[in-house]
Design a protein around this motif. Structure first.
Motif, PDB file in Angstrom:
ATOM      1  N   GLY A 298       4.286  -8.274   8.313  1.00 30.40           N
ATOM      2  CA  GLY A 298       4.862  -7.037   8.002  1.00 30.40           C
ATOM      3  C   GLY A 298       5.038  -6.262   7.513  1.00 30.40           C
ATOM      4  O   GLY A 298       5.924  -5.734   8.979  1.00 30.40           O
ATOM      5  N   THR A 299       6.123  -5.234   7.037  1.00 31.39           N
ATOM      6  CA  THR A 299       6.689  -3.280   7.458  1.00 31.39           C
ATOM      7  C   THR A 299       5.615  -1.987   7.232  1.00 31.39           C
ATOM      8  O   THR A 299       5.137  -2.252   6.035  1.00 31.39           O
ATOM      9  CB  THR A 299       8.096  -3.978   6.690  1.00 31.39           C
ATOM     10  N   THR A 300       5.728  -1.670   7.809  1.00 33.36           N
ATOM     11  CA  THR A 300       5.598  -0.313   7.203  1.00 33.36           C
ATOM     12  C   THR A 300       6.291   0.910   7.712  1.00 33.36           C
ATOM     13  O   THR A 300       7.295   0.941   8.973  1.00 33.36           O
ATOM     14  CB  THR A 300       4.737   0.157   8.773  1.00 33.36           C
ATOM     15  N   ALA A 301       6.650   1.721   6.587  1.00 37.35           N
ATOM     16  CA  ALA A 301       7.674   2.868   6.399  1.00 37.35           C
ATOM     17  C   ALA A 301       6.827   4.042   6.630  1.00 37.35           C
ATOM     18  O   ALA A 301       6.133   4.216   5.546  1.00 37.35           O
ATOM     19  CB  ALA A 301       9.083   2.400   5.159  1.00 37.35           C
ATOM     20  N   THR A 302       7.286   5.000   7.160  1.00 34.98           N
ATOM     21  CA  THR A 302       6.780   6.088   6.956  1.00 34.98           C
ATOM     22  C   THR A 302       7.436   7.234   7.294  1.00 34.98           C
ATOM     23  O   THR A 302       8.629   7.244   7.426  1.00 34.98           O
ATOM     24  CB  THR A 302       6.343   6.286   8.810  1.00 34.98           C
ATOM     25  N   VAL A 303       7.690   8.160   6.258  1.00 38.43           N
ATOM     26  CA  VAL A 303       8.473   9.263   5.591  1.00 38.43           C
ATOM     27  C   VAL A 303       7.287  10.433   6.333  1.00 38.43           C
ATOM     28  O   VAL A 303       6.189  10.999   5.625  1.00 38.43           O
ATOM     29  CB  VAL A 303       8.863   9.498   4.301  1.00 38.43           C
ATOM     30  N   THR A 304       8.359  11.494   7.288  1.00 33.20           N
ATOM     31  CA  THR A 304       7.820  12.457   7.335  1.00 33.20           C
ATOM     32  C   THR A 304       7.924  13.743   7.379  1.00 33.20           C
ATOM     33  O   THR A 304       9.341  14.068   7.352  1.00 33.20           O
ATOM     34  CB  THR A 304       7.557  12.510   9.124  1.00 33.20           C
TER      35      THR A 304
ATOM     36  N   GLY B  14      -0.141  20.099   8.394  1.00 42.06           N
ATOM     37  CA  GLY B  14       1.022  20.693   7.850  1.00 42.06           C
ATOM     38  C   GLY B  14       1.729  19.816   7.399  1.00 42.06           C
ATOM     39  O   GLY B  14       2.538  20.394   6.582  1.00 42.06           O
ATOM     40  N   ASP B  15       1.965  18.473   8.193  1.00 41.26           N
ATOM     41  CA  ASP B  15       3.208  17.901   7.023  1.00 41.26           C
ATOM     42  C   ASP B  15       2.727  17.078   6.342  1.00 41.26           C
ATOM     43  O   ASP B  15       1.245  16.685   6.373  1.00 41.26           O
ATOM     44  CB  ASP B  15       4.325  17.540   8.265  1.00 41.26           C
ATOM     45  N   VAL B  16       3.814  16.770   5.641  1.00 41.41           N
ATOM     46  CA  VAL B  16       3.203  15.656   4.090  1.00 41.41           C
ATOM     47  C   VAL B  16       4.050  13.999   4.858  1.00 41.41           C
ATOM     48  O   VAL B  16       5.126  14.115   5.760  1.00 41.41           O
ATOM     49  CB  VAL B  16       3.919  15.798   2.833  1.00 41.41           C
ATOM     50  N   VAL B  17       2.836  13.187   5.173  1.00 42.26           N
ATOM     51  CA  VAL B  17       2.814  12.160   5.323  1.00 42.26           C
ATOM     52  C   VAL B  17       3.001  10.724   4.634  1.00 42.26           C
ATOM     53  O   VAL B  17       1.841  10.957   4.215  1.00 42.26           O
ATOM     54  CB  VAL B  17       2.359  11.382   6.559  1.00 42.26           C
ATOM     55  N   ILE B  18       3.868  10.132   3.551  1.00 46.42           N
ATOM     56  CA  ILE B  18       4.198   9.268   2.872  1.00 46.42           C
ATOM     57  C   ILE B  18       4.052   7.764   4.141  1.00 46.42           C
ATOM     58  O   ILE B  18       5.126   8.091   4.637  1.00 46.42           O
ATOM     59  CB  ILE B  18       5.363   9.556   1.847  1.00 46.42           C
ATOM     60  N   THR B  19       2.778   6.680   3.402  1.00 52.52           N
ATOM     61  CA  THR B  19       3.508   6.084   4.000  1.00 52.52           C
ATOM     62  C   THR B  19       3.465   4.245   2.528  1.00 52.52           C
ATOM     63  O   THR B  19       3.117   3.930   2.330  1.00 52.52           O
ATOM     64  CB  THR B  19       2.252   5.600   4.322  1.00 52.52           C
ATOM     65  N   VAL B  20       4.683   3.589   3.207  1.00 54.32           N
ATOM     66  CA  VAL B  20       4.538   2.925   2.511  1.00 54.32           C
ATOM     67  C   VAL B  20       4.805   1.171   2.580  1.00 54.32           C
ATOM     68  O   VAL B  20       5.688   0.628   3.984  1.00 54.32           O
ATOM     69  CB  VAL B  20       5.902   2.548   1.210  1.00 54.32           C
ATOM     70  N   LYS B  21       3.702   0.781   2.752  1.00 51.72           N
ATOM     71  CA  LYS B  21       3.008  -0.467   4.186  1.00 51.72           C
ATOM     72  C   LYS B  21       3.178  -2.361   3.207  1.00 51.72           C
ATOM     73  O   LYS B  21       3.052  -1.672   1.782  1.00 51.72           O
ATOM     74  CB  LYS B  21       1.548  -0.412   4.746  1.00 51.72           C
ATOM     75  N   ASP B  22       3.479  -3.573   3.921  1.00 54.71           N
ATOM     76  CA  ASP B  22       3.024  -4.467   3.036  1.00 54.71           C
ATOM     77  C   ASP B  22       2.584  -5.533   4.000  1.00 54.71           C
ATOM     78  O   ASP B  22       3.334  -5.029   5.647  1.00 54.71           O
ATOM     79  CB  ASP B  22       4.826  -5.134   2.368  1.00 54.71           C
TER      80      ASP B  22
ATOM     81  N   ASN C 166      15.155  17.960   6.354  1.00 55.77           N
ATOM     82  CA  ASN C 166      14.554  17.617   7.617  1.00 55.77           C
ATOM     83  C   ASN C 166      13.763  16.794   7.950  1.00 55.77           C
ATOM     84  O   ASN C 166      12.826  16.937   8.806  1.00 55.77           O
ATOM     85  CB  ASN C 166      14.187  19.508   7.977  1.00 55.77           C
ATOM     86  N   GLY C 167      13.675  15.648   7.560  1.00 55.21           N
ATOM     87  CA  GLY C 167      12.095  14.624   7.086  1.00 55.21           C
ATOM     88  C   GLY C 167      12.991  14.434   8.203  1.00 55.21           C
ATOM     89  O   GLY C 167      14.201  13.739   8.426  1.00 55.21           O
ATOM     90  N   THR C 168      11.930  12.991   7.991  1.00 49.69           N
ATOM     91  CA  THR C 168      12.191  11.467   8.990  1.00 49.69           C
ATOM     92  C   THR C 168      12.138  10.106   8.520  1.00 49.69           C
ATOM     93  O   THR C 168      10.531  10.606   7.498  1.00 49.69           O
ATOM     94  CB  THR C 168      11.407  11.619  10.426  1.00 49.69           C
ATOM     95  N   VAL C 169      12.664   9.352   8.256  1.00 49.78           N
ATOM     96  CA  VAL C 169      11.511   8.272   8.422  1.00 49.78           C
ATOM     97  C   VAL C 169      12.305   7.045   9.365  1.00 49.78           C
ATOM     98  O   VAL C 169      12.740   6.893   9.839  1.00 49.78           O
ATOM     99  CB  VAL C 169      13.208   7.575   7.056  1.00 49.78           C
ATOM    100  N   THR C 170      10.575   6.497   9.518  1.00 50.65           N
ATOM    101  CA  THR C 170      10.752   5.319  10.963  1.00 50.65           C
ATOM    102  C   THR C 170       9.874   4.124  10.148  1.00 50.65           C
ATOM    103  O   THR C 170       9.064   3.807   9.205  1.00 50.65           O
ATOM    104  CB  THR C 170       9.273   6.015  11.613  1.00 50.65           C
ATOM    105  N   ILE C 171      10.259   2.971  10.746  1.00 49.69           N
ATOM    106  CA  ILE C 171      10.677   1.598   9.841  1.00 49.69           C
ATOM    107  C   ILE C 171      10.297   1.073  11.777  1.00 49.69           C
ATOM    108  O   ILE C 171      10.892   0.546  12.636  1.00 49.69           O
ATOM    109  CB  ILE C 171      11.431   0.829   9.560  1.00 49.69           C
TER     110      ILE C 171
ATOM    111  N   SER D  12       1.085  -0.812   0.213  1.00 53.97           N
ATOM    112  CA  SER D  12       0.046  -0.159   0.334  1.00 53.97           C
ATOM    113  C   SER D  12       0.567   1.221   0.454  1.00 53.97           C
ATOM    114  O   SER D  12       1.977   1.181   1.032  1.00 53.97           O
ATOM    115  CB  SER D  12      -0.987   0.388   1.275  1.00 53.97           C
ATOM    116  N   ILE D  13       0.486   2.062  -0.822  1.00 55.68           N
ATOM    117  CA  ILE D  13       0.896   3.351  -0.707  1.00 55.68           C
ATOM    118  C   ILE D  13       0.098   4.334  -0.858  1.00 55.68           C
ATOM    119  O   ILE D  13      -0.965   4.481  -1.254  1.00 55.68           O
ATOM    120  CB  ILE D  13       2.041   3.718  -2.429  1.00 55.68           C
ATOM    121  N   SER D  14       0.208   5.594   0.163  1.00 60.07           N
ATOM    122  CA  SER D  14      -0.694   6.334   0.644  1.00 60.07           C
ATOM    123  C   SER D  14       0.322   8.082   1.267  1.00 60.07           C
ATOM    124  O   SER D  14       1.491   7.784   1.841  1.00 60.07           O
ATOM    125  CB  SER D  14      -1.410   5.928   2.035  1.00 60.07           C
ATOM    126  N   THR D  15      -0.472   8.495   1.240  1.00 58.05           N
ATOM    127  CA  THR D  15      -0.299  10.441   1.207  1.00 58.05           C
ATOM    128  C   THR D  15      -1.152  10.900   1.812  1.00 58.05           C
ATOM    129  O   THR D  15      -1.629  10.776   1.670  1.00 58.05           O
ATOM    130  CB  THR D  15       1.209  10.926   0.152  1.00 58.05           C
TER     131      THR D  15
END
Length: 436
Positions: A418-424, A368-376, A406-411, A360-363
């Motif tokens: 499964g795995t979820t990668a979140t980009v903020t 005010g921040d943009v959150v991108i999620t890549v989940k399997d 200046n963002g973050t990536v959490t795994i 799943s790809i979601s934004t």
């Protein structure tokens, strides 16, 4: 103004400059430890010559003891001048890559000449054949002083010839500065002989100090400029290396599998043409990424991910499902950052699961921040044990998101779940500004 008072002013100025330069050498970061010590010694000796050379102009001999004292002090002052020049010869001879035998010969010449002059000066304290004291109690030169001047000339000539011989091994600024120093010292000493009422050595010493400071500053600036160029070159090399790492994300196995899958397509020209177009689009974006610092619109990144997913769908069919929930597209990301997360979801998550799974790809926008999620919902992994070793791509993405946006990536991952990668990406970071 009487000459002796003029001489006093000159001596005070040169002494003050000598102290200032010695202090500067103590705090200057551009000097090496060896350079700092050498310069401090030279300026300290010059301070001694300036002070006591001026004192002798005022001192009037009134007794035999005074006469001995004045002759001894004058001998020490002249000997100090001699060893200043000898130190310069030593310094020039001790250049990098200099022939050891040549170095020893020149240093031996300097030592011999300075030693002979020192012995003559010592003997003059008992038999004033170089300089003495007249009936008025003032220092005057004697006939033998010209032999001393000849030895001085040999020492100067030795230094100048050495500069010429070793000019290719000496710093280009130091060649000119050293020649100027020798000329100034020679001229100052010669004028002291012709006009003993004024310490011209101190006058020319002031000029030599200015030259020395100018040369050291020029060498420092050149050294800093060279270090900046070297740092920039290394930074560019690192960027090129990282770009090559990005390009190497295109696995040869993926290329082989994609081409094999396209070859195995049913006899459907339209579908085959579309698959080839996706493959070309994927390769074009991946192989033409010139820098890890390149920011591209998310829509372009999404198009490349969609091309990648369509190619993988040809291979895995119904075992691979893709879900899009993209509500925010107006922002930028580092090239191939989200794509690498998506590829990892397929390669390390869904493809190794027997029954397949969903990516799943979601934004969205959140506070005010943009959150991108890549989940399997693939096999998952242990982040503590795996991220630093096999998931190099994830570390690469994390560093670029942090430095560029200046963002973050959490795994988050769980074995079997499964795995979820979140980009903020914060509001302040979406302009593409590079953050340290």
């Amino acid at each position: 103004m009487e000459l002796k008072y003029f001489d006093l002013v000159i001596s005070c100025i040169s002494a003050a400059l000598a102290i200032g330069c010695a202090v500067w050498c103590c705090v200057a970061r551009s000097l090496t430890r060896r350079e700092r010590i050498d310069n401090i010694v030279i300026f300290s000796l010059f301070f001694f010559v300036s002070v006591f050379g001026g004192v002798l102009r005022f001192y009037t001999v009134q007794s035999v003891e005074d006469r001995t004292f004045v002759l001894a002090l004058q001998s020490i002052v002249i000997a100090t001048k001699t060893w200043l020049i000898a130190m310069l010869v030593f310094w020039i001879a001790d250049v990098p890559n200099a022939n050891a035998r040549v170095r020893l010969i020149w240093q031996a010449i300097a030592l011999a000449l300075a030693g002979v002059i020192s012995v003559l000066l010592f003997a003059n304290c008992f038999t004033p054949y170089l300089f003495g004291v007249d009936d008025g109690g003032k220092i005057v030169i004697a006939d033998g002083f010209f032999a001393l001047a000849a030895l001085y000339a040999l020492l100067w000539i030795a230094g100048i010839v050495l500069v010429f011989v070793e000019r290719k091994k000496i710093h280009k600024y130091s060649v000119l500065a050293t020649l100027v120093l020798f000329v100034f010292f020679a001229a100052g000493t010669a004028l002291d002989v012709l006009f003993p009422q004024v310490t011209f050595f101190a006058v020319f010493g002031i000029l030599s100090i200015v030259v020395e400071i100018t040369v050291e500053c020029a060498k420092r600036d050149e050294r800093l400029a060279h270090e900046r160029e070297e740092s920039e070159r290394l930074r560019n090399d690192v960027m090129r290396a990282k770009a090559q790492i990005l390009q190497s994300q295109v696995s040869p196995h993926f290329i082989y599998n994609a081409l094999t899958a396209i070859q195995a397509l049913p006899n459907n020209p339209a579908e085959t043409k579309k698959a080839i177009g996706d493959f070309a689009k994927y390769l074009r974006q991946t192989l033409t990424t010139n820098s890890e610092n390149e920011l591209i619109p998310f829509e372009k990144e999404l198009e490349n991910m969609q091309a990648y997913f369509r190619l993988e769908k040809i291979r895995f069919g119904n075992k691979l499902n893709i879900v899009y929930d993209v509500t925010e597209k107006d922002f930028e990301v580092p090239a191939m950052s989200v794509q690498i997360l998506a590829e990892n979801a397929v390669k390390h998550g869904v493809s190794v699961k027997r029954e397949g799974g969903t990516v799943s790809i979601s934004t969205k926008r959140q506070d005010g921040d943009v959150v991108i999620t890549v989940k399997d919902d693939g096999v998952g992994f242990d982040p503590v044990k795996t991220l630093d070793s096999t998931h190099v791509g994830i570390n690469n993405v994390t560093n670029r998101i942090r430095s560029l946006l200046n963002g973050t990536v959490t795994i988050e991952s769980e074995i079997g779940r499964g795995t979820t990668a979140t980009v903020t990406i914060p509001e302040s970071g979406r302009s593409g500004e590079k953050f340290d």
